[in-house]
Design a protein around this motif. Structure first.
Motif, PDB file in Angstrom:
ATOM      1  N   VAL A 116       0.863  -1.175   0.000  1.00  0.00           N
ATOM      2  CA  VAL A 116       0.000   0.000   0.000  1.00  0.00           C
ATOM      3  C   VAL A 116       0.901   1.227   0.000  1.00  0.00           C
ATOM      4  O   VAL A 116       1.872   1.295   0.759  1.00  0.00           O
ATOM      5  CB  VAL A 116      -0.925   0.036   1.235  1.00  0.00           C
ATOM      6  N   GLU A 117       0.583   2.169  -0.876  1.00  0.00           N
ATOM      7  CA  GLU A 117       1.280   3.447  -0.870  1.00  0.00           C
ATOM      8  C   GLU A 117       0.287   4.509  -0.440  1.00  0.00           C
ATOM      9  O   GLU A 117      -0.895   4.454  -0.799  1.00  0.00           O
ATOM     10  CB  GLU A 117       1.850   3.752  -2.250  1.00  0.00           C
ATOM     11  N   ALA A 118       0.778   5.459   0.344  1.00  0.00           N
ATOM     12  CA  ALA A 118      -0.096   6.511   0.856  1.00  0.00           C
ATOM     13  C   ALA A 118       0.652   7.828   0.920  1.00  0.00           C
ATOM     14  O   ALA A 118       1.865   7.848   1.152  1.00  0.00           O
ATOM     15  CB  ALA A 118      -0.618   6.142   2.240  1.00  0.00           C
ATOM     16  N   ASP A 119      -0.082   8.901   0.701  1.00  0.00           N
ATOM     17  CA  ASP A 119       0.431  10.250   0.923  1.00  0.00           C
ATOM     18  C   ASP A 119      -0.054  10.687   2.292  1.00  0.00           C
ATOM     19  O   ASP A 119      -1.259  10.666   2.571  1.00  0.00           O
ATOM     20  CB  ASP A 119      -0.073  11.218  -0.143  1.00  0.00           C
ATOM     21  N   VAL A 120       0.891  11.050   3.143  1.00  0.00           N
ATOM     22  CA  VAL A 120       0.589  11.407   4.522  1.00  0.00           C
ATOM     23  C   VAL A 120       0.982  12.860   4.750  1.00  0.00           C
ATOM     24  O   VAL A 120       1.990  13.324   4.218  1.00  0.00           O
ATOM     25  CB  VAL A 120       1.361  10.501   5.511  1.00  0.00           C
ATOM     26  N   ALA A 121       0.200  13.558   5.549  1.00  0.00           N
ATOM     27  CA  ALA A 121       0.518  14.940   5.915  1.00  0.00           C
ATOM     28  C   ALA A 121       0.452  15.092   7.425  1.00  0.00           C
ATOM     29  O   ALA A 121      -0.470  14.585   8.066  1.00  0.00           O
ATOM     30  CB  ALA A 121      -0.447  15.908   5.249  1.00  0.00           C
ATOM     31  N   LEU A 122       1.451  15.752   7.970  1.00  0.00           N
ATOM     32  CA  LEU A 122       1.458  16.149   9.374  1.00  0.00           C
ATOM     33  C   LEU A 122       1.144  17.636   9.388  1.00  0.00           C
ATOM     34  O   LEU A 122       1.884  18.435   8.812  1.00  0.00           O
ATOM     35  CB  LEU A 122       2.831  15.893   9.991  1.00  0.00           C
ATOM     36  N   SER A 123       0.044  17.990  10.024  1.00  0.00           N
ATOM     37  CA  SER A 123      -0.383  19.394  10.071  1.00  0.00           C
ATOM     38  C   SER A 123      -0.468  19.870  11.505  1.00  0.00           C
ATOM     39  O   SER A 123      -0.746  19.107  12.420  1.00  0.00           O
ATOM     40  CB  SER A 123      -1.763  19.565   9.431  1.00  0.00           C
ATOM     41  N   VAL A 124      -0.243  21.163  11.662  1.00  0.00           N
ATOM     42  CA  VAL A 124      -0.515  21.866  12.912  1.00  0.00           C
ATOM     43  C   VAL A 124      -1.437  23.006  12.529  1.00  0.00           C
ATOM     44  O   VAL A 124      -1.057  23.880  11.746  1.00  0.00           O
ATOM     45  CB  VAL A 124       0.774  22.381  13.574  1.00  0.00           C
ATOM     46  N   GLY A 125      -2.649  22.960  13.036  1.00  0.00           N
ATOM     47  CA  GLY A 125      -3.649  23.935  12.604  1.00  0.00           C
ATOM     48  C   GLY A 125      -3.899  23.773  11.116  1.00  0.00           C
ATOM     49  O   GLY A 125      -4.072  22.659  10.625  1.00  0.00           O
ATOM     50  N   GLU A 126      -3.856  24.863  10.403  1.00  0.00           N
ATOM     51  CA  GLU A 126      -4.075  24.834   8.954  1.00  0.00           C
ATOM     52  C   GLU A 126      -2.785  24.605   8.167  1.00  0.00           C
ATOM     53  O   GLU A 126      -2.819  24.437   6.956  1.00  0.00           O
ATOM     54  CB  GLU A 126      -4.727  26.147   8.496  1.00  0.00           C
ATOM     55  N   GLN A 127      -1.638  24.608   8.848  1.00  0.00           N
ATOM     56  CA  GLN A 127      -0.342  24.506   8.171  1.00  0.00           C
ATOM     57  C   GLN A 127       0.126  23.060   8.060  1.00  0.00           C
ATOM     58  O   GLN A 127       0.220  22.346   9.064  1.00  0.00           O
ATOM     59  CB  GLN A 127       0.712  25.325   8.910  1.00  0.00           C
ATOM     60  N   VAL A 128       0.435  22.644   6.847  1.00  0.00           N
ATOM     61  CA  VAL A 128       1.063  21.341   6.636  1.00  0.00           C
ATOM     62  C   VAL A 128       2.550  21.514   6.934  1.00  0.00           C
ATOM     63  O   VAL A 128       3.239  22.266   6.248  1.00  0.00           O
ATOM     64  CB  VAL A 128       0.839  20.821   5.199  1.00  0.00           C
ATOM     65  N   CYS A 129       3.010  20.837   7.968  1.00  0.00           N
ATOM     66  CA  CYS A 129       4.411  20.964   8.379  1.00  0.00           C
ATOM     67  C   CYS A 129       5.327  19.984   7.669  1.00  0.00           C
ATOM     68  O   CYS A 129       6.471  20.299   7.359  1.00  0.00           O
ATOM     69  CB  CYS A 129       4.525  20.771   9.890  1.00  0.00           C
ATOM     70  N   THR A 130       4.831  18.770   7.422  1.00  0.00           N
ATOM     71  CA  THR A 130       5.633  17.733   6.777  1.00  0.00           C
ATOM     72  C   THR A 130       4.728  16.861   5.919  1.00  0.00           C
ATOM     73  O   THR A 130       3.623  16.525   6.329  1.00  0.00           O
ATOM     74  CB  THR A 130       6.339  16.852   7.831  1.00  0.00           C
ATOM     75  N   THR A 131       5.223  16.524   4.732  1.00  0.00           N
ATOM     76  CA  THR A 131       4.519  15.567   3.878  1.00  0.00           C
ATOM     77  C   THR A 131       5.373  14.312   3.790  1.00  0.00           C
ATOM     78  O   THR A 131       6.599  14.372   3.911  1.00  0.00           O
ATOM     79  CB  THR A 131       4.259  16.126   2.470  1.00  0.00           C
ATOM     80  N   CYS A 132       4.715  13.195   3.559  1.00  0.00           N
ATOM     81  CA  CYS A 132       5.424  11.917   3.566  1.00  0.00           C
ATOM     82  C   CYS A 132       4.775  10.957   2.578  1.00  0.00           C
ATOM     83  O   CYS A 132       3.554  10.808   2.569  1.00  0.00           O
ATOM     84  CB  CYS A 132       5.381  11.337   4.975  1.00  0.00           C
ATOM     85  N   ALA A 133       5.595  10.329   1.752  1.00  0.00           N
ATOM     86  CA  ALA A 133       5.134   9.254   0.874  1.00  0.00           C
ATOM     87  C   ALA A 133       5.579   7.943   1.512  1.00  0.00           C
ATOM     88  O   ALA A 133       6.761   7.762   1.798  1.00  0.00           O
ATOM     89  CB  ALA A 133       5.734   9.406  -0.513  1.00  0.00           C
TER      90      ALA A 133
END
Length: 156
Positions: A116-133
């Motif tokens: 399984v491949e997924a696009d992941v986002a770590l957000s704080v409030g409305e801001q995406v701080c880190t993206t991860c594949a």
């Protein structure tokens, strides 16, 4: 319960993980990774020398949070194959980080391993701080276990 490849499809959204970040979260994460750099535990150094608003999560700490997020979803038989992330903003104490993900690919490779491949986002409030594949192996049936794969049967 064991999550198997037939239960997953492209476009699925994973259940969110929300976590309140404290100074302890930041410091213990850095210590666990043996990262002694002061911007991860010394407020004065971080703010005066680095010019940021507080101490912040280090890279390996974020990597472990992404891994936890994915394996919370897959269960104990989920086996991380690859992870590539881009840090865009720091994660500071006294914030809530939220992990969200969407499945982008589901496949069984030539060795019979389910991926399984997924696009992941770590957000704080409305801001995406880190993206991860992420590419993570999941069982193809209830009696399959990606952790049993070795050598040519393991192609992350």
């Amino acid at each position: 319960m064991t999550l198997t490849i037939d239960q997953i499809k492209v476009g699925d959204e994973l259940p969110e993980l929300s976590y309140d970040v404290t100074a302890t979260t930041v410091v213990l994460g850095a210590l666990a990774m043996r990262d002694w750099r002061p911007m991860h535990h010394d407020y004065k150094f971080a703010t005066e020398r680095n010019g940021v608003k507080d101490i912040f999560l280090n890279t390996p700490n974020q990597a472990q949070w992404f891994e936890r997020f994915m394996t919370d979803w897959t269960g104990p038989k989920g086996r991380l194959g690859r992870m590539e992330f881009r840090m865009k903003a720091s994660v500071f104490p006294d914030t809530t980080m939220v992990f969200r993900a969407t499945v982008t690919n589901v496949d069984i490779d030539d060795t019979g391993c389910g991926w399984v491949e997924a696009d992941v986002a770590l957000s704080v409030g409305e801001q995406v701080c880190t993206t991860c594949a992420v590419r993570i192996a999941v069982p193809t049936s209830s009696d399959d276990n990606p952790w049993d794969r070795r050598g040519e049967r393991w192609n992350p």
